[in-house]
Design a protein around this motif. Structure first.
Motif, short mmCIF file in Angstrom:
data_model
loop_
_atom_site.label_atom_id
_atom_site.label_comp_id
_atom_site.label_asym_id
_atom_site.label_seq_id
_atom_site.Cartn_x
_atom_site.Cartn_y
_atom_site.Cartn_z
N THR A 230 1.02 -1.10 0.01
CA THR A 230 -0.23 0.16 -0.19
C THR A 230 0.92 1.23 0.02
O THR A 230 0.76 2.19 -0.76
CB THR A 230 -0.92 0.06 1.19
OG1 THR A 230 -1.63 -1.19 1.10
CG2 THR A 230 -1.88 1.06 1.37
N GLY B 245 1.11 -2.00 5.00
CA GLY B 245 0.00 -2.61 4.14
C GLY B 245 0.48 -3.49 3.38
O GLY B 245 0.05 -3.48 2.13
N SER C 295 0.84 -7.13 1.12
CA SER C 295 -0.22 -8.32 0.78
C SER C 295 0.89 -9.31 -0.08
O SER C 295 1.47 -8.84 -1.13
CB SER C 295 -1.35 -8.14 0.08
OG SER C 295 -2.15 -7.45 0.79
N TRP C 296 1.11 -10.51 0.38
CA TRP C 296 1.86 -11.50 -0.65
C TRP C 296 1.07 -12.52 -1.10
O TRP C 296 0.36 -13.31 -0.10
CB TRP C 296 3.00 -12.22 0.42
CG TRP C 296 4.11 -12.87 -0.51
CD1 TRP C 296 4.75 -12.67 -1.46
CD2 TRP C 296 4.29 -14.29 -0.21
NE1 TRP C 296 5.52 -13.66 -2.02
CE2 TRP C 296 5.16 -14.78 -1.05
CE3 TRP C 296 3.61 -15.39 0.69
CZ2 TRP C 296 5.75 -15.94 -1.32
CZ3 TRP C 296 4.14 -16.37 0.50
CH2 TRP C 296 5.17 -16.88 -0.38
N TYR C 297 0.90 -12.78 -2.30
CA TYR C 297 0.16 -13.79 -2.89
C TYR C 297 1.19 -14.95 -3.60
O TYR C 297 1.82 -14.68 -4.45
CB TYR C 297 -0.57 -13.37 -4.06
CG TYR C 297 -1.38 -12.17 -3.74
CD1 TYR C 297 -2.70 -12.31 -3.23
CD2 TYR C 297 -1.13 -10.78 -3.66
CE1 TYR C 297 -3.70 -11.39 -2.69
CE2 TYR C 297 -1.81 -9.84 -3.24
CZ TYR C 297 -3.04 -9.99 -2.86
OH TYR C 297 -3.86 -8.78 -2.20
N GLN D 142 -2.49 -16.58 0.77
CA GLN D 142 -2.50 -15.10 0.62
C GLN D 142 -1.99 -14.72 2.31
O GLN D 142 -2.65 -15.27 3.09
CB GLN D 142 -3.95 -14.40 0.46
CG GLN D 142 -3.83 -12.92 0.81
CD GLN D 142 -5.10 -12.37 0.75
OE1 GLN D 142 -5.78 -12.56 -0.47
NE2 GLN D 142 -5.44 -11.55 1.45
N LYS E 92 -1.10 -11.28 4.62
CA LYS E 92 -1.16 -10.22 4.82
C LYS E 92 -0.51 -9.53 6.16
O LYS E 92 -0.39 -10.42 7.17
CB LYS E 92 -2.67 -9.66 4.66
CG LYS E 92 -3.62 -9.50 3.91
CD LYS E 92 -4.79 -9.15 3.64
CE LYS E 92 -5.69 -8.99 2.50
NZ LYS E 92 -5.13 -8.11 1.71
N PRO F 21 2.13 -11.40 10.66
CA PRO F 21 1.27 -11.66 9.30
C PRO F 21 0.31 -12.74 9.64
O PRO F 21 0.23 -13.40 10.77
CB PRO F 21 2.53 -12.51 8.54
CG PRO F 21 3.41 -13.04 9.34
CD PRO F 21 3.48 -11.87 10.57
N GLN G 268 -7.29 -19.55 8.25
CA GLN G 268 -6.51 -18.53 8.40
C GLN G 268 -5.98 -18.58 9.92
O GLN G 268 -6.26 -18.90 10.91
CB GLN G 268 -7.41 -17.17 8.58
CG GLN G 268 -6.74 -15.86 9.05
CD GLN G 268 -7.67 -14.63 8.75
OE1 GLN G 268 -8.13 -14.35 7.73
NE2 GLN G 268 -7.87 -13.91 9.80
#
Length: 365
Positions: free
Chosen positions: A170, A183, A185-187, A198, A200, A216, A226
């Motif tokens: 971000t 911010g 995010s790793w995909y 994913q 975050k 994370p 999750q």
């Protein structure tokens, strides 16, 4: 007298003052109108963020005005040229100057000198004010007009490839090993490009190698579970230097900084054709104001009572706007690789310089 480029100090100061006054008046009019229209379209987005009010609207204006000045100053010089020369012609002042033995070039000399001074001021303004305002405004827009980190090197909403994976950030701030991501995010994807998991995290720092994600949260796509982790290091092949060179915006860097970025990218074997074209255009863009008195000179000559003054003014305006069209087209062709960057930036300027001189000499000299 024809050998003296500025034969009269009084006449030179009179024409220069007349011309500069009209440049400022036209520029002020354009900026006021365009800024009003732009603010009307953006005010809703600015006020949409909680807490934003009148102060943020004025802050937007202070950041947007330098962009408008940089973009429309050459147009202002063109319109001021048409107004000044048409007025001088209408009042028979051009006839009086030619009757005194002045050539067309001597009449235009104060205007050309004034336009050159405006070009130099414009170049300095663009590099010292315009680039900083653009960088700040871009970061603010990317943050949806919300708070932006105070660091000078801030980038928003950026993406990086980690092999077949994607790292989205971000806000990216700082430089070198002190670079920080907020911010994150790793995909992670499989060999077919399908998303596997994913991750975050609120922030990430350089772990040398890789980037360590703080607090994370991992989401497994297959199990739909999750899990919160203590820390995780990703993108081990991604370095701060690669990030710095991954995206260079010529509009937000001054000419010296941009030159250094281009050299660093070339040393890394990256394509710099478009950036080199933008670098040359940082010089040519402000200098285009110097061309406008020459292209609009056709409005100065010819008998005003012949009924062709309006036609001459339209012709001068057409030549000026044709330059901007050809300049943008050449720059686009240079970005596509059809022209070398130097030629793409300078060819329109030299072409219309010769064209303006040819029209002036064939019709008046």
């Amino acid at each position: 007298m024809r050998l003296d480029f500025f034969p009269s100090r009084t006449l030179t100061l009179y024409l220069a003052r007349l011309f500069v006054t009209r440049i400022l008046a036209v520029l002020l009019m354009l900026v006021l109108v365009l800024q009003t229209l732009d603010l009307l379209s953006e005010s809703g987005k600015i006020l949409e963020y909680p807490g934003n009010g009148e102060a943020q609207l004025w802050h937007y204006v202070t950041l947007r005005v330098p962009q408008l000045v940089a973009r429309f100053l050459p147009y202002s010089v063109l319109l001021a040229t048409i107004i000044t020369l048409a007025t001088l012609n209408q009042n028979s002042e051009v006839i009086a100057m030619k009757a005194a033995g002045l050539s067309a070039h001597q009449i235009l000399a104060p205007l050309l000198a004034s336009a050159l001074a405006v070009s130099m001021i414009s170049l300095a303004f663009n590099e010292m004010v315009g680039t900083r305002a653009t960088a700040t405004l871009n970061a603010w827009e990317d943050a949806d007009y919300g708070p932006v980190p105070e660091e000078e090197t801030v980038r928003s909403n950026v993406y990086f490839r980690d092999g077949g994976n994607i790292l989205a950030v971000t806000t990216l701030s700082g430089s070198g090993k002190a670079m920080r991501m907020d911010g994150v995010s790793w995909y992670r994807r499989d060999g077919r490009g399908l998303l596997i998991e994913q991750v975050k995290a609120p922030r990430a720092v350089f772990a040398d190698p890789g980037w360590r994600l703080d607090d994370p949260v991992r989401f497994d796509v297959q199990s739909a579970r999750q899990v919160k982790l203590d820390s995780l290091t990703v993108a081990t092949e991604l370095t701060p230097e690669q990030i710095r060179m991954s995206h260079v915006n010529a509009d937000t860097e001054d000419i010296v900084t941009l030159h250094g970025s281009i050299r660093a990218m070339e040393a890394a074997g990256r394509q710099t054709r478009e950036l080199r074209g933008e670098w040359w255009h940082k010089l040519v863009g402000p200098l285009s104001a110097t061309l406008m008195p020459l292209l609009g000179a056709v409005a100065a000559f010819g008998l005003a009572r012949s009924g062709q003054l309006f036609v001459r003014a339209v012709l001068g305006m057409g030549l000026g706007f044709a330059y901007f069209v050809v300049d943008n087209a050449a720059l686009a062709m240079g970005n596509f690789g059809a022209y070398p960057p130097f030629l793409a930036a300078w060819a329109p300027f030299l072409l219309f310089l010769l064209l303006g001189e040819t029209v002036l000499i064939r019709t008046e000299e």
